[in-house]
Design a protein around this motif. Structure first.
Motif, mmCIF file in Angstrom:
data_model
loop_
_atom_site.group_PDB
_atom_site.id
_atom_site.type_symbol
_atom_site.label_atom_id
_atom_site.label_comp_id
_atom_site.label_asym_id
_atom_site.label_seq_id
_atom_site.Cartn_x
_atom_site.Cartn_y
_atom_site.Cartn_z
ATOM 1 N N UNK A 416 8.500 -9.249 -37.642
ATOM 2 C CA UNK A 416 9.345 -8.228 -37.031
ATOM 3 C C UNK A 416 10.805 -8.486 -37.387
ATOM 4 N N UNK A 417 11.505 -7.422 -37.766
ATOM 5 C CA UNK A 417 12.946 -7.479 -38.002
ATOM 6 C C UNK A 417 13.643 -6.788 -36.844
ATOM 7 N N UNK A 418 14.464 -7.532 -36.096
ATOM 8 C CA UNK A 418 15.219 -6.995 -34.973
ATOM 9 C C UNK A 418 16.651 -6.723 -35.422
ATOM 10 N N UNK A 419 17.142 -5.527 -35.120
ATOM 11 C CA UNK A 419 18.528 -5.166 -35.393
ATOM 12 C C UNK A 419 19.169 -4.814 -34.063
ATOM 13 N N UNK A 420 20.267 -5.526 -33.725
ATOM 14 C CA UNK A 420 20.872 -5.367 -32.409
ATOM 15 C C UNK A 420 22.364 -5.630 -32.497
ATOM 16 N N UNK A 421 23.169 -5.000 -31.634
ATOM 17 C CA UNK A 421 24.587 -5.366 -31.572
ATOM 18 C C UNK A 421 24.751 -6.839 -31.211
ATOM 19 N N UNK A 422 25.839 -7.449 -31.683
ATOM 20 C CA UNK A 422 26.055 -8.878 -31.444
ATOM 21 C C UNK A 422 26.067 -9.206 -29.956
ATOM 22 N N UNK A 439 9.829 -13.601 -36.167
ATOM 23 C CA UNK A 439 10.956 -12.701 -35.914
ATOM 24 C C UNK A 439 12.193 -13.106 -36.710
ATOM 25 N N UNK A 440 12.913 -12.102 -37.197
ATOM 26 C CA UNK A 440 14.216 -12.270 -37.844
ATOM 27 C C UNK A 440 15.213 -11.391 -37.105
ATOM 28 N N UNK A 441 16.406 -11.925 -36.862
ATOM 29 C CA UNK A 441 17.404 -11.223 -36.062
ATOM 30 C C UNK A 441 18.638 -10.944 -36.907
ATOM 31 N N UNK A 467 7.114 -4.399 -38.498
ATOM 32 C CA UNK A 467 7.864 -3.422 -37.708
ATOM 33 C C UNK A 467 9.347 -3.752 -37.762
ATOM 34 N N UNK A 468 10.153 -2.695 -37.624
ATOM 35 C CA UNK A 468 11.602 -2.806 -37.455
ATOM 36 C C UNK A 468 11.920 -2.339 -36.047
ATOM 37 N N UNK A 469 12.701 -3.127 -35.323
ATOM 38 C CA UNK A 469 13.095 -2.780 -33.957
ATOM 39 C C UNK A 469 14.594 -2.518 -33.946
ATOM 40 N N UNK A 470 14.983 -1.307 -33.584
ATOM 41 C CA UNK A 470 16.391 -0.940 -33.426
ATOM 42 C C UNK A 470 16.698 -0.971 -31.941
ATOM 43 N N UNK A 471 17.381 -2.015 -31.510
ATOM 44 C CA UNK A 471 17.649 -2.230 -30.088
ATOM 45 C C UNK A 471 19.031 -1.687 -29.728
ATOM 46 N N UNK A 496 8.119 1.367 -36.581
ATOM 47 C CA UNK A 496 9.521 1.519 -36.184
ATOM 48 C C UNK A 496 9.565 1.720 -34.684
ATOM 49 N N UNK A 497 10.312 0.846 -33.998
ATOM 50 C CA UNK A 497 10.445 0.928 -32.548
ATOM 51 C C UNK A 497 11.924 1.098 -32.239
#
Length: 553
Positions: A416-422, A439-441, A467-471, A496-497
């Motif tokens: 899973x690749x997580x993309x999130x604001x710092x 997981x990769x952040x 999956x890619x997670x756009x948090x 895609x989540x």
């Protein structure tokens, strides 16, 4: 149970047959373009030249017309109008067969009333073999590109209207040719000389300088410009459009920086291929609080291997005239060559720096004879010293908090690749500690992702993710090429989540509108009885919408 998503096509591609009914309209020898003079009309699409196709939005208003009044050769040209900005990048294209490992010369006459680019690509999107920009000055310009086909047996010629904000626009195309470059070892026939252009349609005094390699090119701000910039589209086209009128920094043809404490501004131009370079010039505003910048010049064949080739000491040669004005500053006799040209701007005094134009003067020598001096510098490392990103530490996964392992005993370990604001990156880290994830952040940018962040993310996205997670990530921070890449990966099978969807464009909105609502029940716990408003909202189950797009969920 998955609900199949039926997605209505937002883009219509018109495919046309090649129709040649008159012997006098047969292409000239060795011209691989079908109907390059736009003389024949497609019988199924009135107004469209035979052999050509268009891509446009089914929701917008577009017009194709063979124009008898505005042309450079023959009886007509092809006119294309995106009347209401219904699509970001409407385009005219043709795919042709070529021989592998052969050097070709491409040329096309293009006139535009909005920024247009000519691409030579492996498919129907891209700049693999070269790109030329066409300024929006309603004048004819010739896009001329020499390239080698490599291992490819076909290429696509694309004339594309650059309208990232869905601006309306018009362009004309005429006299398109693709021929072998004339090397006897590559072709049995000598390539014919280019057809002379009528001087009445291209007055010499209005034509662009033939030795200015930067005219009409796109460029990247590797470090951001100041919020004072008043140029349209953030100044992404004005530095190479030929408009360098003298005057105040607040004119719409100026791009403005405000440097403090030794910071610098970095601009990178892509010439499309290795070119001989003699002189680099910049037009800068001087007067009042505005000072011309000193510029360090770097050139390279890749943006990871740039070499320092000279500088422009503008602050030392500034003309101390009264009032505001725009002056040219330059570095001559560089005798260098490369594809990428980087200007690093700095100003020892406080105040504003305003550029109105950048010119790169072509050298009269073989670019293969120009050696790049010194050790190479990687663009990303070079630019990082001017970026606020250098103060943000990487996401730290070493701290493990006390928790209940929800699903750490599963056999599978999804990638899973997580993309999130710092500011909220700890949330997906905590989630991953409770589940059996590979997981990769990655941090999301707070504003539109810049060139380097986009390049790095696309490289990372190319891996085999489950999956890619756009948090809580705004969809509009992504450039168009990232949006396309994400949805293409979903169609190919990646999940895609999107947590709390923020922002959208037409394509994503169409996807989300077709999703089916469902409910995720809350796990049983004593906390669900706590009389807090948030818990009360969660108590009945979190709202979700699910569906499929291609092979992805």
């Amino acid at each position: 149970m998955k609900t199949r998503l039926i997605l209505a096509a937002a883009v219509v591609i018109s495919r046309v047959a090649i129709v040649l009914t008159h012997a006098q309209n047969v292409p000239l020898p060795n011209n691989l373009i079908h109907n390059g003079g736009m003389e024949e009309t497609d019988p199924e699409t009135p107004g469209l030249a035979a052999g050509w196709s268009i891509v446009y939005s089914s929701r917008g208003k577009h017009t194709v017309e063979r124009d008898r009044d505005i042309k450079t050769e023959g009886a007509v040209s092809q006119r294309f109008e995106n009347a209401d900005g219904g699509m970001k990048y409407p385009r005219l294209f043709q795919t042709v067969k070529v021989k592998p490992n052969v050097t070709y010369r491409f040329s096309a006459d293009v006139r535009a009333e909005a920024p247009v680019q000519v691409w030579l690509a492996k498919g129907k999107w891209g700049k693999d073999f070269g790109v030329r920009g066409i300024p929006a000055d309603a004048k004819w310009h010739t896009a001329d590109i020499i390239f080698n086909s490599g291992e490819n047996d076909e290429i696509t010629v694309i004339i594309i209207l650059m309208a990232p904000n869905r601006q309306p626009g018009i362009f004309w195309v005429d006299n398109v040719a693709l021929r072998p470059a004339g090397n006897p070892s590559e072709t049995s026939e000598k390539a014919p000389a280019p057809t002379p252009k009528p001087t009445t349609t291209k007055p010499a005094e209005t034509a662009p300088k033939p030795n200015n390699l930067a005219r009409g090119l796109t460029y990247e701000f590797i470090t951001p410009v100041s919020g004072r910039t008043r140029a349209p589209d953030g100044g992404r086209t004005v530095l190479t459009d030929g408009n360098w009128k003298s005057g105040y920094w607040s004119r719409p043809n100026s791009v403005v920086w405000q440097f403090r404490d030794g910071t610098e501004g970095i601009v990178m131009l892509d010439l499309g291929q290795r070119m001989a370079i003699d002189t680099i010039r910049m037009a800068a505003v001087r007067g009042g609080y505005c000072h011309p910048p000193d510029a360090k010049l770097l050139v390279g064949d890749t943006f990871d291997k740039l070499h320092a080739v000279g500088d422009i000491p503008a602050s030392k040669t500034e003309k101390r005239a009264k009032g505001f004005g725009t002056e040219w500053y330059k570095s001559t006799n560089l005798h260098t060559a490369g594809r990428y040209v980087v200007l690093t701007l700095s100003q020892p005094a406080s105040g504003l720096v305003a550029l109105t134009e950048i010119e790169i003067v072509k050298g009269d020598f073989d670019p293969a004879t120009a050696a790049l001096p010194g050790s190479p510098t990687a663009l990303e490392a070079y630019a990082l010293r001017n970026s606020t990103k250098r103060f943000i530490p990487p996401a730290d996964t070493s701290v493990v908090t006390p928790h209940v392992a929800w699903a750490n005993n599963t056999k599978q370990k999804p990638k899973i690749l997580f993309l999130s604001p710092a500011a909220t990156i700890r949330d997906p880290i905590e989630l991953a500690q409770r589940m059996n994830l590979d997981a990769t952040f990655r941090y999301a940018e707070s504003a539109t992702m810049d060139f380097l962040a986009t390049r790095n993310f696309l490289e990372q996205l190319n891996a085999d993710w489950n999956a890619l997670v756009l948090a809580s990530v705004d969809w509009n921070i992504f450039r168009d090429e990232v949006k396309r890449a994400i949805l293409d990966k979903v169609r190919a099978g990646m999940g895609l989540f999107i947590v709390k969807p923020l922002g959208s464009d037409a394509e994503l909105k169409a996807v989300l509108d077709d999703l089916q609502p469902s409910s995720l029940r809350t796990f049983f716990s004593r906390e669900k009885e706590i009389p807090f408003p948030y818990v009360a909202w969660v108590r009945g189950g979190c709202g979700m919408e699910t569906g499929t797009l291609g092979g992805g969920v």
